[in-house]
Design a protein around this motif. Structure first.
Motif, mmCIF file in Angstrom:
data_model
loop_
_atom_site.group_PDB
_atom_site.id
_atom_site.type_symbol
_atom_site.label_atom_id
_atom_site.label_comp_id
_atom_site.label_asym_id
_atom_site.label_seq_id
_atom_site.Cartn_x
_atom_site.Cartn_y
_atom_site.Cartn_z
ATOM 1 N N LEU A 106 -2.272 0.382 8.180
ATOM 2 C CA LEU A 106 -1.707 -0.693 7.359
ATOM 3 C C LEU A 106 -2.303 -2.042 7.742
ATOM 4 N N HIS A 107 -2.488 -2.259 9.033
ATOM 5 C CA HIS A 107 -3.117 -3.517 9.458
ATOM 6 C C HIS A 107 -4.596 -3.557 9.068
ATOM 7 N N TYR A 108 -5.258 -2.415 9.121
ATOM 8 C CA TYR A 108 -6.653 -2.359 8.668
ATOM 9 C C TYR A 108 -6.729 -2.703 7.180
ATOM 10 N N LEU A 109 -5.829 -2.137 6.400
ATOM 11 C CA LEU A 109 -5.795 -2.436 4.967
ATOM 12 C C LEU A 109 -5.616 -3.935 4.724
ATOM 13 N N ALA A 110 -4.680 -4.557 5.435
ATOM 14 C CA ALA A 110 -4.448 -5.990 5.277
ATOM 15 C C ALA A 110 -5.686 -6.793 5.656
ATOM 16 N N GLY A 111 -6.337 -6.375 6.761
ATOM 17 C CA GLY A 111 -7.554 -7.071 7.181
ATOM 18 C C GLY A 111 -8.693 -6.895 6.199
ATOM 19 N N LEU A 112 -8.829 -5.696 5.672
ATOM 20 C CA LEU A 112 -9.888 -5.408 4.704
ATOM 21 C C LEU A 112 -9.742 -6.275 3.464
ATOM 22 N N ILE A 113 -8.533 -6.321 2.907
ATOM 23 C CA ILE A 113 -8.298 -7.107 1.691
ATOM 24 C C ILE A 113 -8.397 -8.601 1.979
ATOM 25 N N GLY A 114 -7.821 -9.019 3.101
ATOM 26 C CA GLY A 114 -7.812 -10.442 3.417
ATOM 27 C C GLY A 114 -9.174 -10.997 3.784
ATOM 28 N N GLN A 115 -9.996 -10.187 4.430
ATOM 29 C CA GLN A 115 -11.287 -10.680 4.927
ATOM 30 C C GLN A 115 -12.456 -10.379 4.003
ATOM 31 N N PHE A 116 -12.304 -9.358 3.127
ATOM 32 C CA PHE A 116 -13.434 -8.938 2.308
ATOM 33 C C PHE A 116 -13.120 -8.847 0.819
ATOM 34 N N GLY A 117 -11.901 -9.169 0.411
ATOM 35 C CA GLY A 117 -11.572 -9.183 -1.008
ATOM 36 C C GLY A 117 -11.821 -7.855 -1.684
ATOM 37 N N ASP A 118 -12.561 -7.874 -2.790
ATOM 38 C CA ASP A 118 -12.824 -6.663 -3.572
ATOM 39 C C ASP A 118 -14.065 -5.898 -3.117
ATOM 40 N N VAL A 119 -14.646 -6.314 -2.006
ATOM 41 C CA VAL A 119 -15.838 -5.632 -1.494
ATOM 42 C C VAL A 119 -15.568 -4.148 -1.253
ATOM 43 N N TRP A 120 -14.313 -3.802 -0.946
ATOM 44 C CA TRP A 120 -13.960 -2.412 -0.623
ATOM 45 C C TRP A 120 -14.378 -1.437 -1.712
ATOM 46 N N GLN A 121 -14.422 -1.877 -2.967
ATOM 47 C CA GLN A 121 -14.726 -0.968 -4.078
ATOM 48 C C GLN A 121 -16.114 -0.347 -3.971
ATOM 49 N N HIS A 122 -17.025 -1.047 -3.327
ATOM 50 C CA HIS A 122 -18.414 -0.591 -3.267
ATOM 51 C C HIS A 122 -18.865 -0.266 -1.847
ATOM 52 N N ARG A 123 -17.937 -0.280 -0.907
ATOM 53 C CA ARG A 123 -18.253 0.039 0.482
ATOM 54 C C ARG A 123 -17.497 1.283 0.912
ATOM 55 N N SER A 124 -17.858 1.802 2.090
ATOM 56 C CA SER A 124 -17.222 3.018 2.590
ATOM 57 C C SER A 124 -17.217 3.008 4.109
#
Length: 364
Positions: A304-322
């Motif tokens: 859950l903290h990773y999810l918060a960090g991912l969204i907060g620090q990288f925005g929508d970048v997650w859609q194209h990263r893995s």
């Protein structure tokens, strides 16, 4: 409190404004159901911490708890697909078997971020899916070398449930045995929920193995270790597990744990600053009778903290990263991490079962 799926459906509030809904996918039944209390309790601590701040994406976090057991009555991919289509969930944090992850990866399809938290077999490259647990190269390889050096077994046996994680892990284990010039005495896979382990244990005893890697899940590992212990096989065979945690250890029973070792990036009684802080918050919320802290439960907190960090620090970048992109996400954890210029990865420890607790922690 997490909302159970049945209550969520009954209430029909699929589009609550100002709430960031996370589907917490954990096994609630079957062989892996023994892990659920620790996973839920740890996730609650993370939600409380996030909601004291800005939540995720500026919204308060709410958990929707969904049964992700292999034995669950309702297909998990249908549930998740429907919830995504309805716009009812914003993300997934999954602490479940790899077989479920493989099924879900074909359904989620970058529509929402998917954080997969436990140890796993490695090699996950699906875009939008981030596996944060340790792999056999990080965990199993060093553990087998430790066991080989300490006990010098001439032959190993490999026993696991019949699905992707044990089979992939054992492929890696066989490469380690070949490197160490040690023989393989036996390799066997059994279905989930095997009611009687006597035949499997007899086969192990007859194999001539001096060491066994046990890649059985939850209650199956408990049943195996109980049968193993009653037979007194610890006198001739040393055991190594990569997934036996504190709840499973207690369920095995004090008399069935001699010469049993476990390797993990987290144990509830490890003494370091990160875990001390996590334990203070965990027991502060749940009290002294809270479910045992373990690696799998801690992973939901971390996820859950990773999810918060991912969204907060990288925005929508997650859609194209893995997972393979190794994004430098900063996040809270109960684990201790190694700090190398190339990659931040969790430290890995070997522990010995002593009664119904782990002790003699060694950093690998």
């Amino acid at each position: 409190m997490p909302i159970e799926l049945a209550d969520f459906r009954e209430n029909g509030q699929f589009h609550a404004s100002g709430v960031y809904r996370v589907a917490l996918l954990i096994p609630l039944c079957g062989a892996a159901g023994i892990w659920a209390p620790s996973c839920i309790s740890s996730a609650q601590v993370a939600v409380a911490e996030l909601n004291k701040a800005d939540g995720i994406d500026g919204r308060k976090v709410q958990l929707i708890m969904i049964d992700a057991a292999v034995e669950a009555a309702e297909p998990i991919e249908e549930i998740v697909n429907d919830l995504i289509d309805l716009g009812a969930i914003d993300a997934i944090v999954g602490m479940h078997l790899s077989a479920i992850r493989q099924r879900l990866s074909k359904v989620v399809c970058q529509r929402i971020p998917y954080i997969y938290t436990p140890l796993y077999e490695g090699g996950e490259t699906t875009a939008g899916l981030f596996a944060i647990g340790e792999t056999p190269k990080e965990q199993l390889g060093p553990a087998m070398m430790f066991m080989q050096k300490r006990f010098k077994p001439r032959k190993w046996a490999l026993i696991g449930n019949d699905y992707v994680w044990p089979r992939s892990s054992h492929d890696y284990a066989k490469s380690c045995l070949k490197q160490m010039n040690v023989d393989l005495a036996m390799e066997c896979y059994v279905p989930f929920g095997l009611s009687n382990m006597s035949g499997l244990v007899s086969k192990l005893e007859a194999s001539g193995a001096d060491a066994v890697l046990v890649s059985l899940v939850g209650q199956d590992a408990v049943m195996f270790n109980r049968t193993f212990g009653r037979r007194g096989l610890h006198k001739n065979i040393v055991r190594l597990s990569t997934a036996l945690e504190e709840n499973g250890l207690m369920a095995c029973g004090r008399g069935n744990l001699e010469r049993l070792f476990s390797v993990s990036s987290y144990f509830g009684s490890i003494s370091n600053d990160e875990n001390a802080a996590f334990k203070e918050r965990y027991y502060g919320m749940h009290g002294d009778t809270a479910p045992a802290l373990n690696a799998l439960g801690q992973s939901t907190y971390e996820g859950l903290h990773y999810l918060a960090g991912l969204i907060g620090q990288f925005g929508d970048v997650w859609q194209h990263r893995s997972t393979r992109d190794q994004l430098p996400v900063s996040y809270a954890s109960g684990r201790n991490f190694t700090h190398s210029p190339a990659l931040r990865r969790p430290s890995v420890y070997m522990a010995r079962a002593d009664g119904v607790q782990f002790c003699d922690f060694k950093l690998l």
